[in-house]
Write a protein that holds these residues in place. Structure first.
Motif, PDB file in Angstrom:
ATOM      1  N   LEU A   1      90.482 -42.381 -56.323  1.00 25.80           N
ATOM      2  CA  LEU A   1      90.544 -42.352 -57.774  1.00 25.80           C
ATOM      3  C   LEU A   1      91.979 -42.367 -58.283  1.00 25.80           C
ATOM      4  O   LEU A   1      92.194 -42.260 -59.462  1.00 25.80           O
ATOM      5  CB  LEU A   1      89.811 -41.112 -58.323  1.00 25.80           C
ATOM      6  CG  LEU A   1      88.322 -41.048 -58.029  1.00 25.80           C
ATOM      7  CD1 LEU A   1      87.748 -39.731 -58.556  1.00 25.80           C
ATOM      8  CD2 LEU A   1      87.586 -42.218 -58.646  1.00 25.80           C
ATOM      9  N   HIS A   2      92.951 -42.403 -57.479  1.00 27.43           N
ATOM     10  CA  HIS A   2      94.409 -42.451 -57.737  1.00 27.43           C
ATOM     11  C   HIS A   2      94.766 -41.995 -59.144  1.00 27.43           C
ATOM     12  O   HIS A   2      94.801 -42.777 -60.082  1.00 27.43           O
ATOM     13  CB  HIS A   2      94.955 -43.854 -57.477  1.00 27.43           C
ATOM     14  CG  HIS A   2      94.693 -44.298 -56.095  1.00 27.43           C
ATOM     15  ND1 HIS A   2      95.331 -43.766 -55.009  1.00 27.43           N
ATOM     16  CD2 HIS A   2      93.821 -45.221 -55.611  1.00 27.43           C
ATOM     17  CE1 HIS A   2      94.891 -44.345 -53.901  1.00 27.43           C
ATOM     18  NE2 HIS A   2      93.950 -45.235 -54.247  1.00 27.43           N
ATOM     19  N   LEU A   3      95.018 -40.711 -59.308  1.00 29.07           N
ATOM     20  CA  LEU A   3      95.446 -40.124 -60.582  1.00 29.07           C
ATOM     21  C   LEU A   3      96.967 -40.002 -60.584  1.00 29.07           C
ATOM     22  O   LEU A   3      97.524 -38.972 -60.298  1.00 29.07           O
ATOM     23  CB  LEU A   3      94.810 -38.748 -60.763  1.00 29.07           C
ATOM     24  CG  LEU A   3      93.303 -38.702 -60.819  1.00 29.07           C
ATOM     25  CD1 LEU A   3      92.818 -37.272 -60.894  1.00 29.07           C
ATOM     26  CD2 LEU A   3      92.781 -39.489 -62.001  1.00 29.07           C
TER      27      LEU A   3
ATOM     28  N   GLU B   1      98.010 -30.209 -56.943  1.00 31.59           N
ATOM     29  CA  GLU B   1      98.114 -30.972 -55.695  1.00 31.59           C
ATOM     30  C   GLU B   1      96.760 -31.104 -55.027  1.00 31.59           C
ATOM     31  O   GLU B   1      96.432 -32.155 -54.469  1.00 31.59           O
ATOM     32  CB  GLU B   1      99.104 -30.298 -54.746  1.00 31.59           C
ATOM     33  CG  GLU B   1     100.550 -30.455 -55.153  1.00 31.59           C
ATOM     34  CD  GLU B   1     101.485 -29.842 -54.125  1.00 31.59           C
ATOM     35  OE1 GLU B   1     101.193 -29.947 -52.918  1.00 31.59           O
ATOM     36  OE2 GLU B   1     102.488 -29.266 -54.545  1.00 31.59           O
ATOM     37  N   ALA B   2      95.957 -30.053 -55.069  1.00 35.62           N
ATOM     38  CA  ALA B   2      94.630 -30.098 -54.452  1.00 35.62           C
ATOM     39  C   ALA B   2      93.756 -31.147 -55.140  1.00 35.62           C
ATOM     40  O   ALA B   2      93.068 -31.921 -54.472  1.00 35.62           O
ATOM     41  CB  ALA B   2      93.972 -28.725 -54.514  1.00 35.62           C
ATOM     42  N   ALA B   3      93.801 -31.196 -56.470  1.00 35.47           N
ATOM     43  CA  ALA B   3      93.027 -32.190 -57.196  1.00 35.47           C
ATOM     44  C   ALA B   3      93.535 -33.596 -56.884  1.00 35.47           C
ATOM     45  O   ALA B   3      92.747 -34.540 -56.763  1.00 35.47           O
ATOM     46  CB  ALA B   3      93.089 -31.922 -58.691  1.00 35.47           C
ATOM     47  N   GLN B   4      94.843 -33.737 -56.760  1.00 39.18           N
ATOM     48  CA  GLN B   4      95.432 -35.029 -56.416  1.00 39.18           C
ATOM     49  C   GLN B   4      94.952 -35.498 -55.040  1.00 39.18           C
ATOM     50  O   GLN B   4      94.582 -36.656 -54.860  1.00 39.18           O
ATOM     51  CB  GLN B   4      96.965 -34.925 -56.432  1.00 39.18           C
ATOM     52  CG  GLN B   4      97.674 -36.232 -56.165  1.00 39.18           C
ATOM     53  CD  GLN B   4      97.554 -37.193 -57.325  1.00 39.18           C
ATOM     54  OE1 GLN B   4      97.682 -36.789 -58.468  1.00 39.18           O
ATOM     55  NE2 GLN B   4      97.291 -38.443 -57.047  1.00 39.18           N
TER      56      GLN B   4
ATOM     57  N   ILE C   1      97.801 -31.707 -69.781  1.00 40.21           N
ATOM     58  CA  ILE C   1      96.863 -31.590 -68.673  1.00 40.21           C
ATOM     59  C   ILE C   1      97.642 -31.719 -67.383  1.00 40.21           C
ATOM     60  O   ILE C   1      98.345 -32.700 -67.167  1.00 40.21           O
ATOM     61  CB  ILE C   1      95.768 -32.670 -68.745  1.00 40.21           C
ATOM     62  CG1 ILE C   1      94.982 -32.531 -70.046  1.00 40.21           C
ATOM     63  CG2 ILE C   1      94.850 -32.589 -67.542  1.00 40.21           C
ATOM     64  CD1 ILE C   1      93.994 -33.641 -70.283  1.00 40.21           C
ATOM     65  N   ARG C   2      97.540 -30.718 -66.551  1.00 42.45           N
ATOM     66  CA  ARG C   2      98.246 -30.734 -65.275  1.00 42.45           C
ATOM     67  C   ARG C   2      97.241 -30.975 -64.148  1.00 42.45           C
ATOM     68  O   ARG C   2      96.178 -30.383 -64.125  1.00 42.45           O
ATOM     69  CB  ARG C   2      98.968 -29.417 -65.045  1.00 42.45           C
ATOM     70  CG  ARG C   2     100.042 -29.178 -66.082  1.00 42.45           C
ATOM     71  CD  ARG C   2     100.709 -27.863 -65.864  1.00 42.45           C
ATOM     72  NE  ARG C   2     101.602 -27.607 -66.983  1.00 42.45           N
ATOM     73  CZ  ARG C   2     102.747 -27.021 -66.876  1.00 42.45           C
ATOM     74  NH1 ARG C   2     103.152 -26.574 -65.718  1.00 42.45           N
ATOM     75  NH2 ARG C   2     103.507 -26.830 -67.923  1.00 42.45           N
TER      76      ARG C   2
END
Length: 70
Positions: free
Chosen positions: A67-69, A56-59, A52-53
């Motif tokens: 939510l610090h992933l 950057e946008a999701a980060q 699962i990648r």
């Protein structure tokens, strides 16, 4: 519009029919193929886990929502 008028051009309708015909041909071919084996000794030994990648946008969105992933 009368019931005899088409929303698409004859070329588009023909292309749709050809696409449906190809899908039906593939389905007919798969229908006569033997099913995959369910025997343990015929299963592959090494099956990689899916990766699962996180883009950057999701980060950035997760960080903005705290939510610090990492």
């Amino acid at each position: 519009m009368t019931p005899y008028e088409e929303l698409e051009s004859p070329t588009a309708l023909h292309a749709d029919c050809e696409a449906a015909s190809r899908r039906l041909a593939r389905a007919a071919q798969k229908a006569v193929e033997p099913p995959p084996s369910i025997h343990y000794d015929e299963l592959p030994r090494e099956v990689p886990k899916p990766e699962i990648r996180v883009s950057e946008a999701a980060q950035r969105l997760a960080n903005a929502l705290h939510l610090h992933l990492d």
